[in-house]
Each structure stands twice: as structure tokens, then as C-alpha cells.
Design an enzyme around this catalytic site. Sequence first.
Site, PDB file in Angstrom:
ATOM      1  N   LEU A  44       4.128 -13.814  17.316  1.00 36.36           N
ATOM      2  CA  LEU A  44       2.963 -12.945  17.417  1.00 36.36           C
ATOM      3  C   LEU A  44       1.935 -13.331  16.355  1.00 36.36           C
ATOM      4  CD1 LEU A  44       4.819  -9.556  17.957  1.00 36.36           C
ATOM      5  CD2 LEU A  44       3.677 -10.963  19.692  1.00 36.36           C
ATOM      6  N   SER A  45       0.723 -12.781  16.456  1.00 39.85           N
ATOM      7  CA  SER A  45      -0.306 -13.175  15.501  1.00 39.85           C
ATOM      8  C   SER A  45       0.079 -12.809  14.075  1.00 39.85           C
ATOM      9  CB  SER A  45      -1.652 -12.542  15.869  1.00 39.85           C
ATOM     10  OG  SER A  45      -1.554 -11.131  15.942  1.00 39.85           O
ATOM     11  N   GLU A  46       0.745 -11.669  13.870  1.00 40.47           N
ATOM     12  CA  GLU A  46       1.224 -11.295  12.537  1.00 40.47           C
ATOM     13  C   GLU A  46       2.547 -10.539  12.622  1.00 40.47           C
ATOM     14  OE1 GLU A  46      -3.026 -12.095  11.761  1.00 40.47           O
ATOM     15  OE2 GLU A  46      -2.121 -10.613  13.100  1.00 40.47           O
ATOM     16  N   THR A  47       3.351 -10.720  11.579  1.00 43.17           N
ATOM     17  CA  THR A  47       4.573  -9.940  11.387  1.00 43.17           C
ATOM     18  C   THR A  47       4.511  -9.336   9.989  1.00 43.17           C
ATOM     19  OG1 THR A  47       5.904 -11.268  12.896  1.00 43.17           O
ATOM     20  CG2 THR A  47       7.085 -10.023  11.219  1.00 43.17           C
ATOM     21  N   HIS A  74      -3.684  -4.484  12.189  1.00 44.48           N
ATOM     22  CA  HIS A  74      -2.794  -3.949  13.224  1.00 44.48           C
ATOM     23  C   HIS A  74      -1.345  -3.973  12.785  1.00 44.48           C
ATOM     24  CE1 HIS A  74      -1.996  -8.157  14.460  1.00 44.48           C
ATOM     25  NE2 HIS A  74      -1.000  -7.687  15.169  1.00 44.48           N
TER      26      HIS A  74
END
Length: 292
Positions: A44-47, A74
Site C-alpha cells: 500500500l502507499s503507506e503502512t 491517512h
Amino acid sequence: MEQRVHIVDAFARDGGGGNPAGVVLQADRLNSAQKLAIAARVGLSETAFVSRSEIATVKLEFFTPSRQIAHCGHATIAAFGYLQQTGAVEGELLTKETIDGIRRVAIRGGRPFMEQLAPTYTEALAFPPAAGVDRIVGSLGIDSGWLATQPVVCSTGNRFLIVHLDREARLAQLAPDQDAIAAVSEALDLIGYYVFAESGGEVAASARMFAPRYGIPEEPATGMAAGPLACYLYDRLGLRRHAFLIGQGAYMQPPSPSRIMVDLQLAQHRIASLYVGGEARLRRTLAVEIAP
């Protein structure tokens, strides 16, 4: 070694849509290389990685599949939403420790809202030639006549290029050149572009976000960009109110409609700070294998 990762949709709208982020609890035992490996596996774009903190409610670290970043809107909403819903944190005023300081997080009506700083602006006249307006419109595959105002860089903690289009239908007609957007973003030291048009009704503006410099061609909800946009609406377009709803994700493929709430904190009619928040919804939990 197996690691559980909770996938949480932040800024969900009507129980769907939103922007998924990974949330990893009890991350104290993980080193930076393992966190990066988990973020890459999740894809995903960020964790967000949640650890104990001696100076805040929790410590949050954010990793994209390729690097660590200082803040992520987010993923903050996803992490605090999950922690609040599972009873891991309590109260209405919480804090997060990050690699560049402490930020407040408020819980309002069961929704987390993250604090951002007062806005700063950089005007188009100050852009270098490699990031001129002609380069910007070319990178989006649009005509300069589509611009309602000149682009401006706004930051409330992260730098975004705010691109104002003359009508909402234009958002569906963008033809982004990711390499060109990345080059402009590098020249201006941006997270990415936030391209918007004013909307009618309850939603003040609809937007799309492109951040190929950080490996994100497009994402459906960007809290750290919606904050600057709300400041722009107040400061530059004269929408004199303290609360804004920003829509995002409806024009990407596939669509993932999102709803971002922004609450400006005003002092003598000037923006002193702001909070950005929305719904967080657990989608699923997965197990990721990494090297010990």
C-alpha cells in the site's frame, strides 16, 4: 517471522471507499529494515507502525514500499481509528510522536482528527524554470485555459502543489504524465500535486492527488493535502468558514470515493492550525512473512 498487519480504510465514505493503510501494532521489536520489508510486502502507499512512547500516547512511524516518511495523513487516521475502536487508546485528546516532533490527535464523534500546522505558501512566480506553469500543465496533459487560478505550493507540514481547475468535469479529463509530475515535484520538493475544482453542495471541492516522486501514481484520500487545500479555499478563494468537506478518489480508476473533513482553527480570522479527520474502517487482517 510472521507479522500481522491490519488493513484499515481511512476517510471512508458511507461505509465504503477511502484510502487503505497498513497498521502494525507492537512495532517496538521491529528494526527499520524489517518495517520497510513489511511495507513493501503489504504494497500500500503507506503502512503505520505503532510503538510505545514515553512522551506521547503512541509513537508512529510511516513507511512507503520504498522509504520512510515523516508524516502520513491517512495512515494516522487509520492507526488511531483502529486503536480507538479496539479500546487500545481512550480519551478525546491524544498525541502521536513522530520523527520530527509531537502532533495532537483529537477524537470527535468516534472519528480521529490529526493536527496540522498553519499554512505557508510559495507563489508560482517563485518557481524555478524546471517547474514553471507550462511544465505543470503539460505534466497533467491539460490546456492552460483550464486553470482557474495560478498554481501555488502550500504546506501545513508537507508541501503540495495546489492546482485549481475551472470546473469539476476537468478532473475526469486529466492525462497525467507521471515522469513529468515527478520531475516538477523534485524541483519544488513536493510530496505531489493536489488538483481540484470547486463543487456544489455539501462538498466544497473535489480533488485528485498524484505523488509519483514517492511511488504513488494516484491515491484516493490524502489528509496531508486536504488540509492545505482547505487553507487555500479560505485564504485565497475567500470561503470564510471554518469547516470544509473535501471529496477525493471519485475520478481515479477504479474509483474509491473518500470524504475528508477539515476544521480550521482561527485566531483573529487567520488560520492558526487545523485538524483533518474522517471515518476509519477495518477491511481485513493479513499475515506477512519477513526475515527475523
